[in-house]
Design a protein around this motif. Structure first.
Motif, PDB file in Angstrom:
ATOM      1  N   ASP A   1      11.421 -13.402  11.790  1.00 23.82           N
ATOM      2  CA  ASP A   1      12.169 -14.530  12.338  1.00 23.82           C
ATOM      3  C   ASP A   1      11.383 -15.198  13.466  1.00 23.82           C
ATOM      4  O   ASP A   1      11.309 -16.429  13.548  1.00 23.82           O
ATOM      5  N   SER A   2      10.767 -14.392  14.318  1.00 21.77           N
ATOM      6  CA  SER A   2       9.979 -14.942  15.427  1.00 21.77           C
ATOM      7  C   SER A   2       8.728 -15.654  14.930  1.00 21.77           C
ATOM      8  O   SER A   2       8.364 -16.729  15.419  1.00 21.77           O
ATOM      9  N   ILE A   3       8.052 -15.056  13.944  1.00 25.53           N
ATOM     10  CA  ILE A   3       6.841 -15.669  13.383  1.00 25.53           C
ATOM     11  C   ILE A   3       7.190 -16.975  12.689  1.00 25.53           C
ATOM     12  O   ILE A   3       6.488 -17.984  12.827  1.00 25.53           O
ATOM     13  N   LEU A   4       8.279 -16.973  11.951  1.00 30.75           N
ATOM     14  CA  LEU A   4       8.738 -18.175  11.261  1.00 30.75           C
ATOM     15  C   LEU A   4       9.019 -19.289  12.261  1.00 30.75           C
ATOM     16  O   LEU A   4       8.560 -20.426  12.093  1.00 30.75           O
ATOM     17  N   GLY A   5       9.794 -18.962  13.300  1.00 31.68           N
ATOM     18  CA  GLY A   5      10.153 -19.956  14.301  1.00 31.68           C
ATOM     19  C   GLY A   5       8.948 -20.545  14.998  1.00 31.68           C
ATOM     20  O   GLY A   5       8.843 -21.770  15.175  1.00 31.68           O
ATOM     21  N   PHE A   6       8.003 -19.685  15.399  1.00 31.97           N
ATOM     22  CA  PHE A   6       6.811 -20.179  16.091  1.00 31.97           C
ATOM     23  C   PHE A   6       5.956 -21.045  15.174  1.00 31.97           C
ATOM     24  O   PHE A   6       5.481 -22.111  15.572  1.00 31.97           O
ATOM     25  N   SER A   7       5.758 -20.583  13.932  1.00 26.88           N
ATOM     26  CA  SER A   7       4.891 -21.312  12.999  1.00 26.88           C
ATOM     27  C   SER A   7       5.438 -22.704  12.710  1.00 26.88           C
ATOM     28  O   SER A   7       4.694 -23.699  12.681  1.00 26.88           O
ATOM     29  N   VAL A   8       6.746 -22.794  12.490  1.00 27.55           N
ATOM     30  CA  VAL A   8       7.369 -24.084  12.217  1.00 27.55           C
ATOM     31  C   VAL A   8       7.332 -24.973  13.458  1.00 27.55           C
ATOM     32  O   VAL A   8       7.039 -26.174  13.373  1.00 27.55           O
ATOM     33  N   THR A   9       7.613 -24.407  14.604  1.00 26.89           N
ATOM     34  CA  THR A   9       7.579 -25.166  15.853  1.00 26.89           C
ATOM     35  C   THR A   9       6.189 -25.736  16.107  1.00 26.89           C
ATOM     36  O   THR A   9       6.035 -26.917  16.470  1.00 26.89           O
ATOM     37  N   ALA A  32       0.202 -14.423   8.090  1.00 26.72           N
ATOM     38  CA  ALA A  32       1.651 -14.644   8.094  1.00 26.72           C
ATOM     39  C   ALA A  32       1.975 -16.118   8.313  1.00 26.72           C
ATOM     40  O   ALA A  32       2.877 -16.664   7.678  1.00 26.72           O
ATOM     41  N   ARG A  33       1.238 -16.756   9.200  1.00 23.17           N
ATOM     42  CA  ARG A  33       1.472 -18.183   9.462  1.00 23.17           C
ATOM     43  C   ARG A  33       1.177 -19.020   8.221  1.00 23.17           C
ATOM     44  O   ARG A  33       1.920 -19.958   7.895  1.00 23.17           O
ATOM     45  N   GLN A  34       0.101 -18.688   7.524  1.00 21.62           N
ATOM     46  CA  GLN A  34      -0.237 -19.419   6.304  1.00 21.62           C
ATOM     47  C   GLN A  34       0.843 -19.245   5.234  1.00 21.62           C
ATOM     48  O   GLN A  34       1.153 -20.183   4.491  1.00 21.62           O
ATOM     49  N   LEU A  35       1.414 -18.045   5.154  1.00 18.74           N
ATOM     50  CA  LEU A  35       2.511 -17.815   4.225  1.00 18.74           C
ATOM     51  C   LEU A  35       3.693 -18.710   4.575  1.00 18.74           C
ATOM     52  O   LEU A  35       4.290 -19.344   3.694  1.00 18.74           O
TER      53      LEU A  35
END
Length: 242
Positions: A47-55, A134-137
């Motif tokens: 959830d944290s990785i998703l939020g940061f990557s999108v932001t 993970a960010r690329q995913l």
């Protein structure tokens, strides 16, 4: 349970077997199997990785957007509805380890379970690889949604969005006609959204709320002239009522 090799192929990443199994272990399965670890810690991480990557992507790609608009767009693409849609497109439900109760109630199709599992898989990708992988995913999964400006403009709450749109155009009152079908343990709901007495959107789901949200999204796309966005109605006008 389908082969996890196919799942990894769909995701385009490598995850070690133990971490992948953990990412796919729902708490209902863990409870029925002696309290083994669940995917909730990986979900928290993902959830944290998703939020940061999108932001990060929104900030870099939209230099002129104010903070409020950036936040609304982020909410739209990291919502349970959006993540569940991605999970369904990847067929994630077939791979999740579920308890018998969740199996009987079609847990593999529940939006909350699919969304949580997607976050756990993002976390598992980080644990097995690194932050960049993970960010690329995340970008492969979320990228198409970030480009869907019409859907992003509506945000996460389609029912509120369609209500505001109907009010601004003085189209009349909104009414949802919802029908359920199937046995209690696998019930499916279908909703038709009427605006001013005319049916503009249809939706289905495993709960009344989900079906109504889908119908509201469908109607919003039609009424906003965004009929060519993913999931839009097949025509640019009212849909036949059932």
């Amino acid at each position: 349970m389908s082969s996890t090799e196919e799942l990894l192929k769909r995701l385009g990443v490598s995850i070690d077997a133990g971490t992948l199994r953990l990412a796919l272990t729902h708490r209902s399965y863990a409870y029925e199997n002696g309290g083994i670890p669940t995917n909730e810690r990986l979900e928290f991480l993902g959830d944290s990785i998703l939020g940061f990557s999108v932001t990060d992507a929104l900030y870099r790609d939209n230099p002129d957007l104010p903070e409020g608009d950036l936040a609304k767009r982020r909410s739209a693409v990291v919502s349970t509805r959006a993540l569940a849609g991605i999970g369904r497109s990847l067929g994630i439900g077939e791979y999740i380890y579920l308890g018998q109760g969740e199996k009987l109630t079609q847990g593999k199709n529940k939006a909350s379970i699919l969304a949580d599992t997607m976050e756990a898989l993002i976390g598992a990708t980080y644990v097995s690889n690194d932050i960049e992988t993970a960010r690329q995913l995340v970008m492969r999964l979320i990228g198409p949604l970030l480009k869907d400006a019409a859907a992003l403009g509506a945000g996460t709450d389609w029912k509120t969005s369609i209500q505001e749109l109907a009010a601004s155009r003085q189209l009349g009152t909104i009414h949802y006609a919802v029908d359920g079908s199937g046995p209690d343990h696998a019930r499916t709901f279908t909703a038709v959204l009427h605006v001013g007495g005319t049916a503009y959107g249809k939706g289905s789901g495993h709960s009344k709320k989900e079906a109504e949200q889908e119908a509201a999204a469908d109607a919003w796309r039609v009424l906003s002239g965004a009929g060519n966005t993913p999931g839009a109605a097949s025509s640019a006008g009212p849909v036949p009522a059932t």
